[in-house]
Each structure stands twice: as C-alpha cells, then as structure tokens.
Motif scaffolding. Structure first.
Motif, mmCIF file in Angstrom:
data_model
loop_
_atom_site.group_PDB
_atom_site.id
_atom_site.type_symbol
_atom_site.label_atom_id
_atom_site.label_comp_id
_atom_site.label_asym_id
_atom_site.label_seq_id
_atom_site.Cartn_x
_atom_site.Cartn_y
_atom_site.Cartn_z
ATOM 1 N N ALA A 59 0.848 -1.203 0.000
ATOM 2 C CA ALA A 59 0.000 0.000 0.000
ATOM 3 C C ALA A 59 0.877 1.243 0.000
ATOM 4 O O ALA A 59 0.634 2.204 -0.735
ATOM 5 C CB ALA A 59 -0.922 -0.015 1.214
ATOM 6 N N ALA A 60 1.950 1.208 0.810
ATOM 7 C CA ALA A 60 2.852 2.357 0.876
ATOM 8 C C ALA A 60 3.633 2.505 -0.423
ATOM 9 O O ALA A 60 3.840 3.609 -0.928
ATOM 10 C CB ALA A 60 3.811 2.200 2.052
ATOM 11 N N ILE B 243 1.495 4.154 -3.242
ATOM 12 C CA ILE B 243 1.319 5.603 -3.155
ATOM 13 C C ILE B 243 2.638 6.322 -3.427
ATOM 14 O O ILE B 243 2.672 7.383 -4.063
ATOM 15 C CB ILE B 243 0.708 5.990 -1.790
ATOM 16 C CG1 ILE B 243 0.196 7.414 -1.842
ATOM 17 C CG2 ILE B 243 1.653 5.833 -0.656
ATOM 18 C CD1 ILE B 243 -0.690 7.699 -0.675
ATOM 19 N N GLY B 244 3.751 5.719 -2.994
ATOM 20 C CA GLY B 244 5.055 6.316 -3.274
ATOM 21 C C GLY B 244 5.322 6.371 -4.774
ATOM 22 O O GLY B 244 5.775 7.391 -5.305
ATOM 23 N N LEU C 240 3.057 6.300 -7.115
ATOM 24 C CA LEU C 240 2.095 7.235 -7.707
ATOM 25 C C LEU C 240 2.650 8.659 -7.653
ATOM 26 O O LEU C 240 2.554 9.408 -8.624
ATOM 27 C CB LEU C 240 0.754 7.158 -6.961
ATOM 28 C CG LEU C 240 -0.335 8.131 -7.428
ATOM 29 C CD1 LEU C 240 -0.688 7.869 -8.878
ATOM 30 C CD2 LEU C 240 -1.580 8.007 -6.555
ATOM 31 N N MET D 257 -3.437 -0.758 -8.542
ATOM 32 C CA MET D 257 -4.706 -0.031 -8.425
ATOM 33 C C MET D 257 -4.499 1.457 -8.134
ATOM 34 O O MET D 257 -5.402 2.262 -8.361
ATOM 35 C CB MET D 257 -5.620 -0.691 -7.378
ATOM 36 C CG MET D 257 -5.083 -0.751 -5.986
ATOM 37 S SD MET D 257 -5.913 -2.039 -5.016
ATOM 38 C CE MET D 257 -7.466 -1.271 -4.687
ATOM 39 N N PHE D 258 -3.314 1.831 -7.653
ATOM 40 C CA PHE D 258 -3.020 3.246 -7.466
ATOM 41 C C PHE D 258 -2.651 3.921 -8.782
ATOM 42 O O PHE D 258 -2.682 5.136 -8.893
ATOM 43 C CB PHE D 258 -1.843 3.418 -6.498
ATOM 44 C CG PHE D 258 -2.197 3.163 -5.067
ATOM 45 C CD1 PHE D 258 -2.737 4.179 -4.292
ATOM 46 C CD2 PHE D 258 -2.004 1.926 -4.499
ATOM 47 C CE1 PHE D 258 -3.068 3.956 -2.965
ATOM 48 C CE2 PHE D 258 -2.332 1.682 -3.176
ATOM 49 C CZ PHE D 258 -2.870 2.699 -2.404
ATOM 50 N N LEU E 289 7.620 9.625 -0.647
ATOM 51 C CA LEU E 289 6.655 9.402 0.431
ATOM 52 C C LEU E 289 7.025 10.236 1.654
ATOM 53 O O LEU E 289 6.184 10.945 2.227
ATOM 54 C CB LEU E 289 6.735 7.915 0.799
ATOM 55 C CG LEU E 289 5.504 7.226 1.315
ATOM 56 C CD1 LEU E 289 4.396 7.323 0.306
ATOM 57 C CD2 LEU E 289 5.838 5.763 1.590
ATOM 58 N N ILE F 208 -5.901 4.301 3.227
ATOM 59 C CA ILE F 208 -5.033 5.058 2.319
ATOM 60 C C ILE F 208 -5.668 5.129 0.941
ATOM 61 O O ILE F 208 -5.740 6.187 0.311
ATOM 62 C CB ILE F 208 -3.646 4.381 2.218
ATOM 63 C CG1 ILE F 208 -2.899 4.500 3.536
ATOM 64 C CG2 ILE F 208 -2.834 4.982 1.089
ATOM 65 C CD1 ILE F 208 -1.615 3.678 3.586
ATOM 66 N N TYR F 209 -6.169 3.982 0.493
ATOM 67 C CA TYR F 209 -6.747 3.915 -0.848
ATOM 68 C C TYR F 209 -7.927 4.862 -0.984
ATOM 69 O O TYR F 209 -8.033 5.623 -1.950
ATOM 70 C CB TYR F 209 -7.179 2.475 -1.136
ATOM 71 C CG TYR F 209 -7.662 2.275 -2.543
ATOM 72 C CD1 TYR F 209 -6.778 2.337 -3.609
ATOM 73 C CD2 TYR F 209 -9.005 2.023 -2.807
ATOM 74 C CE1 TYR F 209 -7.210 2.146 -4.897
ATOM 75 C CE2 TYR F 209 -9.451 1.833 -4.093
ATOM 76 C CZ TYR F 209 -8.548 1.901 -5.139
ATOM 77 O OH TYR F 209 -8.981 1.722 -6.416
ATOM 78 N N ILE G 79 -7.108 8.599 -1.107
ATOM 79 C CA ILE G 79 -6.685 9.108 -2.414
ATOM 80 C C ILE G 79 -7.828 9.144 -3.405
ATOM 81 O O ILE G 79 -8.051 10.154 -4.085
ATOM 82 C CB ILE G 79 -5.550 8.231 -2.987
ATOM 83 C CG1 ILE G 79 -4.270 8.505 -2.218
ATOM 84 C CG2 ILE G 79 -5.338 8.519 -4.458
ATOM 85 C CD1 ILE G 79 -3.044 7.958 -2.880
ATOM 86 N N PHE H 238 -3.906 13.751 -1.085
ATOM 87 C CA PHE H 238 -2.672 13.015 -1.332
ATOM 88 C C PHE H 238 -1.726 13.073 -0.136
ATOM 89 O O PHE H 238 -1.173 12.064 0.281
ATOM 90 C CB PHE H 238 -1.977 13.564 -2.590
ATOM 91 C CG PHE H 238 -0.848 12.698 -3.065
ATOM 92 C CD1 PHE H 238 -1.083 11.566 -3.820
ATOM 93 C CD2 PHE H 238 0.466 13.011 -2.738
ATOM 94 C CE1 PHE H 238 -0.048 10.760 -4.243
ATOM 95 C CE2 PHE H 238 1.517 12.209 -3.164
ATOM 96 C CZ PHE H 238 1.254 11.086 -3.922
ATOM 97 N N ALA I 154 -2.790 10.948 2.634
ATOM 98 C CA ALA I 154 -2.579 9.539 2.292
ATOM 99 C C ALA I 154 -1.112 9.154 2.463
ATOM 100 O O ALA I 154 -0.797 8.076 2.977
ATOM 101 C CB ALA I 154 -3.025 9.267 0.861
ATOM 102 N N THR I 155 -0.196 10.025 2.040
ATOM 103 C CA THR I 155 1.225 9.689 2.207
ATOM 104 C C THR I 155 1.581 9.619 3.689
ATOM 105 O O THR I 155 2.374 8.771 4.097
ATOM 106 C CB THR I 155 2.154 10.710 1.520
ATOM 107 O OG1 THR I 155 1.842 12.007 2.014
ATOM 108 C CG2 THR I 155 2.005 10.667 0.022
ATOM 109 N N ALA J 228 0.623 6.384 4.820
ATOM 110 C CA ALA J 228 1.549 5.371 4.332
ATOM 111 C C ALA J 228 2.788 5.322 5.219
ATOM 112 O O ALA J 228 3.316 4.241 5.509
ATOM 113 C CB ALA J 228 1.934 5.661 2.883
#
Lengths: 344, 270, 268
Positions: free
Chosen positions: B110-111, B114-115, B117, B205-206, C24, C223-224, C227, C233, C236-237, C240
């Motif tokens: 998950a992390a 997003i990173g 993205l 999915m991100f 991140l 998190i999902y 976003i 954003f 969300a980071t 994360a």
C-alpha cells in the motif's frame, strides 16, 4: 597449437605469489624438460595448486618468470596458452554429451566438422570409451568421467598437460588402474604431464621427477629414488615414506655421532629384526609396543632399551618369527645406508 | 520418518482449502443465470462469450498481457546483468546490492503504491501503460533476480575456467557454457516475473487511469459494484492461465526452484 | 567498469524504488509537516484503524504459522512433495483479487457455506461472515499462508535429516525430537515467514476492502480511499508513513529473535 616432438619445455624462475600476508608460492624455480612426467607433491595448502593455476594462466605471478618453450607467457591468457588442464572436480560440461565435451575446444578453434569428428572418435578410443560418445555426463561412472576429462584435454594436443589431483575422488582400485593408464598415455603421447597430488605413493610411482612443496617453497626436485634415498630436508624425509629421524643426542646411546647440524634418516625397511639383525653394525634390544599387520609385511613400533623415542621397523617375516606386542626383539641397522638431512 | 496423524490432518485440510475458492470460482463461472452460485444451476459458456464480446474486458486483458510480457523480458535481462555483475564481487558490496534489489519485497505494498504514484504523477506517467510497466519492473525484479542468482551460484566456477583453458575467450565461455547452464534460472525468472506482473493488483490499483487499466484491477472494480458470473469467467481464465504457467515451470525447471529461491532470499549475501 | 555497466539497469530500478520511498517521506514530512501527523494521531477513527490493522495482521500471521508449519512439515516428509507443491504454489500465484473473490462466493449470505448449512438444516437464517473481521482474516490467511509454507519448507529441507535420526537414536521420542531438534532448527524459516506475512497483511488493501467492507477498515484501505474518494494526497502519504512505522514496530521483535537464533545456530 601444434605440438612438435620438442615442445613442452617449461622453465619457472623465482615465481612468487602472495594472497595478502600469505606467501602461497615463494620463489619457485623449476626446469621441466619436454615430455617429462612431473609430480607436484605436498600437503594441502602448500602452494602446489596455486603454482599449477599460475602455469595455466588463471593466476598471475607477483614476481618471477614463466617460459613455455622459451617464450615468456606472462601476459598470455589461459585460452591462448598451449596448456591443457584436467580439473580436480573434472569440470565436465553437464549440458553437453561426451563427444560434445571432447569436441568443445576444436570447435572453438573453428576446425572443419569432419576433422573434429575424426579426432573425437580417435580420442574416445584412446581413453577406451568406445560407444559412449552420445552419453550425457550424468550417466557416466566416476572412472568414465575421468577419461572424458582426459580425452577433452588431450585431443587439443597441448604441449603441457596439467592434472590437478584428478584421481582423488576415486576408490583405491580404480585409482591404481587409472594411474597405470595415465602413465601409458603420457609415454605414448609424449606430452609433458604435470600431476598435482598430496599422495606420495601416487607421486613416486608415476612421475619421472617429483617436486616436493612445503609452505609455498620448493623443498626438493628430484627423481623418486633420490627423493626417497637422499631427501634434501627433514620435511621431505618425513613426507615421503616413513622414517626414523634422529638427532645427535638421540643417537649417542647407540654410539653413533652424526656430523654437526645433521639428522640421521633411517627407513623402517632398513631396520632388520631378530636373527637378521645380528650382522648389523648397530644393534639394540627392545620391547615391541605395537605390531600392525599390513599384508605383505608387518609394521612394528619398538621401544629400544635406554632410548625414549620408539623406532619404526618393517619386517616381512615378523609373524612367522613369532613376534607379538609386549615381546622382546633385537633391532639392527647400518648407519652407512642411512641418509642425513640438515637439522634446521 | 512419517509425520503424525494431526500433522497429516491439518495438511490435508489445507491442501483442500487452498485450491477450494478457486474451484468454486471456476464452477460458478458456468452458471447459465445472472446470479452467482455454487454448484451452478446448469452449464453454459454464456459468461465466457460475454467476456469475449466486451471490448473493455478484452482491452484490459491485452494491457495486462502486454505489460506482463514486457516486464518478464525486461526484468529478466536486468536481473541477469545484475547477477553477473555481482558474481565474484566483494561479499560486502554484494550483500548491500542484494538488500537493495530485494527491498521492494519487504515494503508494504500500500505504501509502495502511493510512493510510486507520487513520482509517476510528477513524470506525467500516472494512468499510462508506461507508468504501470515502470512500477511492475520495480516490483517484479526481485522475483527475476533470485532464480537467476540461485542458478548462477549453482554453476561450478571451474566450468568457465575449463572452457577458457580449452581456448574460449570470456565471451565464448559465457555464451557456450554459462548461458546454457543458466537456462532454467532464466526460464524461472521470466515465468515468475510474468505471473507476478499479470496478477498484481495492490500497487497497480493506485496507478491505473480511465483509459489504461489491467485485468485484475478491472475485476476488482467490478467486484466493488457487484459479483456476477462474468467476473467468475474472467477469473477462471486467470486461474487456468496461472496454473498452466505453474505446470510449465514445473516441467521446465521443477518447483524446487521456489524453495531454493526462498533460501537465497533469507541469506542474501551467502 | 564492466560490472558497473551490467549493474546499471538494476541501479535504475533501485533508484526508482528509492525515489518512491523518498517521495513518500518528502510529501508527508516536509510538504505536510508535523501538523498532518498530529491531526492523524488524534483522530479516533485513524487510531481505531491502526489498532485493527495491527491485531488483524498479528492474528493472520499467527494462524499462518500455526497452520502453515504442519503443512510444511508434511511437504518436507512427503515422497510426493512435488504434486502437493503444485496445490500450494498454483493458488499462491493466482491474483489476490481472484482468490478474494472466491471467498466472497463462499462466505456471502447467499454463499456456498450459508446455503449448504441451511440446506442441511443446521441454521435457519444465514450467519453473517462476509464483511466482518473474521472474513478478512480468513481471506488474508488464505492469501498469505503459501509464503509461510514455502519459507518454513525451505528451512526444513535444508536441515540434515540425520540430525533427527541422531535425536531418535539418542533416545528421544518423536515429539521430543521434534521439539528439541527439528523445531529449533527450522525457526529461522518461521521467523522469516512471519516477518513477510506481517508486512504484507499490514499493507493489504484488496482483501480487507472486498471481504471487510467499508466499516471495518484497515490502514491500506484507508489510504486507498483517502486518495480515490477524498483526494487528499498528503494525508494519504502520511498514512503510508504510519503504515511503514507500524510494520517496522510489528516486525522488529521478530527480527531481534531471528538475529538471536542465527547467532545461536552459527555459534553452535
């Protein structure tokens, strides 16, 4: 890469190689004539394999020179030296058949297919592997693999063939047989063989001359007979065969005075026992401490009266003579037949 | 030594339960009705035809296959280069490099999603196949690296030396000895990488966009709304594809590679 | 020089990964700043999500270890290991989304389990499994147990079988031999598998979303949706990063244990 009758002379001059602080090869000089069968003998870690790898070109010497047929080969990579190598683990290509393994080197040299095939056939029959050309390496026995490795190296007719303890993984009987075959092969091809081993019997029985190494240094380079009869150092005397090695202090009770700074080397088979000992110049009674029956003869350890160090003796008729541990026996030898080595 | 009864019972139960949901999915995909159920009330190919008639599904399948193929080939090449570069390198460097290569495996996805993205947006690549491919390369390369590194470590170094002493220059020795012996590792790397990329959903999915999405992400999106038999049909295709590739791997390389690879992963510098 | 060139493409991918991690940290720590974290860590919803994520991950890992070990042991001893291995590896490599879907079909109110139980007259009204933490844990165990099995199996296969025989010949019963020889020697595999499963379970998104529904969220799902539903954003980071910290905290004791085990095995 053709071999003439005269090719295969190898001259090493003060070759050295260190790994960090360890001097693996320390100033070794050797002159090996074309067509000789040479053994490099020594305990593991004595530098014999490193020296072999220097000759093959896998290692470079820190100092000294290496001449092959008079040509300095220092900068020549292994693939362009006229040298063959049979690896300790044989290093047969598992993805190729017997014939493909043997053909490998010739194909690299771009020889025509027909010639390659003929030479492969010839090599296969030379090492008595007829009919096995299509086999995979995994399907072969230990002795057969051995022969493939030999054929693969010999088919290129190198002027020098290096063999790195190639027989060490085999059982005793097969080993003896292959030793004989190797000797015959060497005579018939006239190739210079350098055979690395830590087995002194193997070295003595096969080689024309033996180079004995210890801690990276060449101890002695001589024929097997000279090595055994006239060892140059205490190390050689001890490593090649069994020996009773005594200094002046240990010999004084027997009435022998060796020259200052030397040790006396008496081989066990030069020690007579019982009635046979009566004629010997030096005699002493003793108690039998141990007796090992080893087939053709018996190996005895005796504690001689008035002497601390036990003596080793080989006696063909020991059992018949009724000798047994705990019993008494007369031991005799002739110091004139013994060798002497420097004490240091 | 045989294992005890309790061990065998748990093992048997798991060996049934592990494939069970997949068997159920395949079974329910043959339903002639629009409701999911198992056992299906009849048999029909209706939902498979529906899949084949829907351009969005086919497109997603194509995107997934294309990305998976590209990442299989590219990660294998990258991993091969790295494994060769690290062969015989000082142990300390090698340890660091392998830790870095395998790091994405130990990073919560998950992390990671997003990173990734974040910088794909900066590069203007979010929602594009290129962006997804870039992410998949990072995700899959550990899976490609390990089988190759394992195979390479299993090759006796004296074989390359043997080739050299027989007259091969370094390039010939590599092409004629090392490369053929690496073949199982390379095959495993490609298949492994392909499967991971084709099935990846958590990170992907991100990164998908309105035009470019992958098959697993499309399935996920559809499941969020409703679970209908067309999803079951598509899932069945994915299951059979994966099972087929696993069998191919078994046949080409042997499944033992999965276990050897695990060992390599636990002691990277060894 | 040659080495560097060969390694360069891999270097690029490592850089891409490093960039993700740095990005991140940058966007949450520098761009978002401490206020963002203060905000998150005082939000009772987030705290509950953190707590739920932690316990679900721990329970999942525990179940994977307890169930996975016997399976690994069975596989290690079975003469037909390869056949059984296909049954473990094939599901393992099927997409998470597909496997989770299978559990939706099984666990739903009109799913296979409820339908059969009702058909057999054991229950009258469907029991609610789907959209509960139980469903999430079932799904996660199914998804991650192959990792555990492979990890343990690899350390079991590495063991010299003669050690076990030595244990028996020295008078140990089967259980004693297992407890005092086999199990301790396979602990590196267990701790390794546990670290992996903890990390992945803590960061799972798809399985908790599909089997847990919107109420019982985990950090990954939070998190999902941050976003894709809230479009925040930075927040969300920051989550994360919290996930990373949580994962590290969960795995740290295992790593310590592993280091001690390895030290003992290598010293001995």
């Amino acid at each position: 890469m053709t071999s003439t009758l005269l090719s295969g002379r190898l001259q090493l001059d003060a070759v050295s190689r260190s790994f960090g602080k360890l001097k693996a090869v320390d100033g070794v000089s050797l002159d090996i004539a074309a067509g000789e069968f040479i053994a490099f003998l020594g305990p593991s870690g004595c530098g014999k394999t490193t020296l072999l790898r220097i000759i093959a070109g896998f290692e470079t010497a820190d100092a000294g020179s290496l001449l092959l047929d008079g040509r300095d080969v220092a900068g020549v990579p292994p693939n362009r030296r006229d040298v063959g190598l049979v690896f300790q683990n044989l290093a047969l290509f598992p993805h190729l058949t017997v014939a493909e393994n043997i053909a490998f080197g010739m194909e690299l040299r771009g020889r025509p297919r027909a010639e390659v095939q003929a030479k492969v056939e010839e090599a296969i029959s030379l090492v008595a592997l007829g009919g096995l050309g299509g086999r995979r390496i995994q399907q072969l026995s230990g002795g057969q693999k051995q022969r493939v490795a030999l054929a693969r190296a010999l088919v290129l007719k190198p002027s020098v063939l290096l063999l790195d303890e190639p027989l060490s993984a085999l059982d005793m009987k097969l080993r003896r047989q292959l030793q004989q075959e190797l000797k015959t092969l060497q005579r018939s091809t006239g190739t210079t063989f350098i055979f690395v081993t830590h087995d002194q019997e193997e070295a003595l029985s096969m080689a024309d001359r033996v180079a004995v190494f210890s801690s990276g240094r060449l101890e002695q380079f001589d024929t097997p007979q000279m090595l055994y009869r006239r060892p140059a150092s205490r190390f050689v005397a001890e490593f090649v065969g069994d020996a009773n090695i005594r200094d002046a202090g240990q010999l004084a009770p027997l009435g022998i005075a060796p020259p200052a700074g030397t040790l006396l080397v008496v081989r066990p088979e030069d020690c007579a026992l019982g009635t046979a000992a009566e004629a010997a110049p030096i005699r002493r009674e003793g108690t039998i401490e141990a007796l090992d029956f080893v087939g053709p003869h018996a190996r005895l350890r005796l504690v001689l009266d008035g002497l601390a160090e036990p003596w080793l003796a080989l006696c063909p008729g020991a059992l018949a003579a009724g000798l047994a541990p705990g019993g008494r026996a007369l031991l005799g030898f002739d110091p004139a037949r013994a060798a002497s080595v420097p004490a240091a | 030594m045989r294992t005890g009864l309790s061990v065998r019972t748990i093992a048997a139960l798991l060996l049934i339960l592990l494939p069970a949901p997949l068997v159920i999915v395949i079974g329910s995909s043959f339903s002639p009705l629009a409701v999911l159920g198992f056992p299906p009330p009849g048999f029909s190919w209706r939902w498979y035809l529906e899949f084949l008639r829907t351009p969005e599904w086919l497109w997603a399948f194509g995107v997934s296959a294309g990305i998976a193929l590209a990442s299989a080939v590219l990660t294998t090449l990258v991993a091969l280069g790295a494994a060769l570069a690290l062969q015989g390198a000082p142990a300390r460097w090698r340890g660091w490099a392998e830790t870095a290569i395998l790091a994405p495996l130990l990073f919560p996805h998950a992390a990671l999603g997003i990173g990734l993205l974040g910088w794909l947006i900066l590069a203007g690549l979010n929602g594009t196949a290129t962006g997804i491919l870039a992410a998949h390369l990072i995700l899959c390369v550990p899976f490609a690296y390990r089988p190759i590194a394992v195979s390479l470590a299993q090759i006796d170094t004296s074989l390359a030396e043997a080739a050299t002493i027989l007259g091969a220059d370094p390039r010939q020795a590599f092409r004629r000895v090392t490369l053929p012996l690496l073949r199982p590792g390379i095959a495993a790397a490609m298949l492994f990488s392909f499967i991971i990329s084709f099935d990846e959903v958590t990170v992907t999915m991100f990164l998908v966009g309105p035009e470019t999405t992958t098959l697993p992400v499309s399935i996920y999106a559809r499941l969020n709304d409703s679970a209908d038999p067309v999803v079951a049909a598509i899932s069945s295709i994915l299951i059979l594809l994966t099972a087929g590739l696993v069998l191919l791997m078994d046949w080409l390389v042997g499944l033992r590679i999965f276990i050897d690879v695990e060992e390599e992963g636990r002691h990277p510098a060894a | 020089m040659n080495r560097l060139l060969l390694f360069a493409p891999m270097g690029l991918l490592i850089a891409g990964f490093a960039l993700s991690v740095l990005g991140l940290l940058w966007s949450s720590l520098i761009h978002g700043g401490a206020a963002l974290y203060a905000d998150l860590l005082t939000d009772p919803i987030i705290l509950r999500v953190l707590w739920r994520t932690a316990w679900i991950a721990v329970v999942t890992t525990g179940l994977c270890a307890v169930l996975g070990y016997p399976l690994a042991l069975f596989l290690a001893r079975s003469p037909r290991r390869n056949l059984w291995l296909i049954l473990v590896i094939s599901p393992w490599l099927v997409s998470i989304v597909v496997r989770t879907f299978g559990w939706m079909v099984l666990l739903g109110n009109r799913g296979v389990i409820n339908t059969s139980l009702r058909g057999w007259g054991i229950i009258d009204s469907p029991i609610r499994i789907l959209f509960t933490p139980t469903a999430v844990i079932i799904g996660l165990v199914h998804v991650f147990i192959p990792f555990m099995v492979i990890a343990i199996l690899s350390s079991l296969l590495q063991q010299d079988r003669r050690l076990e025989e030595a244990g028996r010949i020295l008078g140990g019963t089967r259980w004693q031999t297992f407890r005092r020889v086999t199990l301790p020697l396979s602990m590196p595999g267990v701790t390794g598998g546990c670290s992996l499963v903890l990390l992945m379970a803590a960061g799972a998104i798809v399985t908790p979303l599909l089997l847990g529904g919107l109420r019982d969220r985990m950090l990954g799902t939070q998190i999902y949706s941050e976003i894709f539903q809230v479009y925040n954003f930075d927040r969300a980071t920051a989550m994360a990063v919290l996930l990373l910290v949580l994962a590290l905290l969960l795995v740290a004791p295992l790593r310590l244990l592993e280091a001690r085990l390895r030290h003992r095995l290598e010293a001995g």
